[in-house]
Design an enzyme around this catalytic site. Structure first.
Site, mmCIF file in Angstrom:
data_model
loop_
_atom_site.group_PDB
_atom_site.id
_atom_site.type_symbol
_atom_site.label_atom_id
_atom_site.label_comp_id
_atom_site.label_asym_id
_atom_site.label_seq_id
_atom_site.Cartn_x
_atom_site.Cartn_y
_atom_site.Cartn_z
ATOM 1 N N HIS A 52 0.692 -1.387 -0.052
ATOM 2 C CA HIS A 52 -0.004 -0.081 -0.133
ATOM 3 C C HIS A 52 0.831 1.553 -0.061
ATOM 4 O O HIS A 52 2.077 1.364 0.648
ATOM 5 C CB HIS A 52 -0.855 -0.070 1.402
ATOM 6 C CG HIS A 52 -1.786 1.255 1.458
ATOM 7 N ND1 HIS A 52 -1.228 2.114 2.241
ATOM 8 C CD2 HIS A 52 -2.795 1.426 0.680
ATOM 9 C CE1 HIS A 52 -2.347 3.256 1.992
ATOM 10 N NE2 HIS A 52 -3.277 2.712 1.273
ATOM 11 N N SER A 53 0.513 2.147 -0.860
ATOM 12 C CA SER A 53 1.340 3.498 -0.726
ATOM 13 C C SER A 53 2.441 3.424 -1.119
ATOM 14 O O SER A 53 2.745 2.851 -1.914
ATOM 15 C CB SER A 53 1.052 4.164 0.640
ATOM 16 O OG SER A 53 1.496 5.515 0.441
#
Length: 84
Positions: A52-53
């Protein structure tokens, strides 16, 4: 939120820290897969990576540097780092 994400992103964008971050993540991922292979005899070497991210960016950068001919693909780039 701001206190954690901005410094992490700035560190990753810094040419001084980026190679070290990539190498650390690569070594940790390889260590986990190697440990799994040793402890689980049915393990066939296929893994899924969920990120994520910034983790997604790091994962993309690592995977885009692989010797893809080792995986049956003709596209190849000379990477500085390589996952097992």
């Amino acid at each position: 939120m701001f206190d954690y994400t901005v410094p992490d992103n700035l560190a990753y964008l810094n040419p001084r820290f980026r190679p070290r971050i990539l190498e650390t993540v690569m070594l940790q991922m390889n260590m986990i897969v190697t440990k799994l292979a040793l402890e689980e005899p049915r393990f066939k070497g296929k893994v899924s990576i969920i990120a994520h991210s910034l983790g997604t960016v790091i994962t993309y950068d690592l995977l885009s540097r692989q010797h893809w001919e080792n995986f049956g693909y003709s596209q190849a780039e000379d990477p500085a780092l390589e996952l097992v």
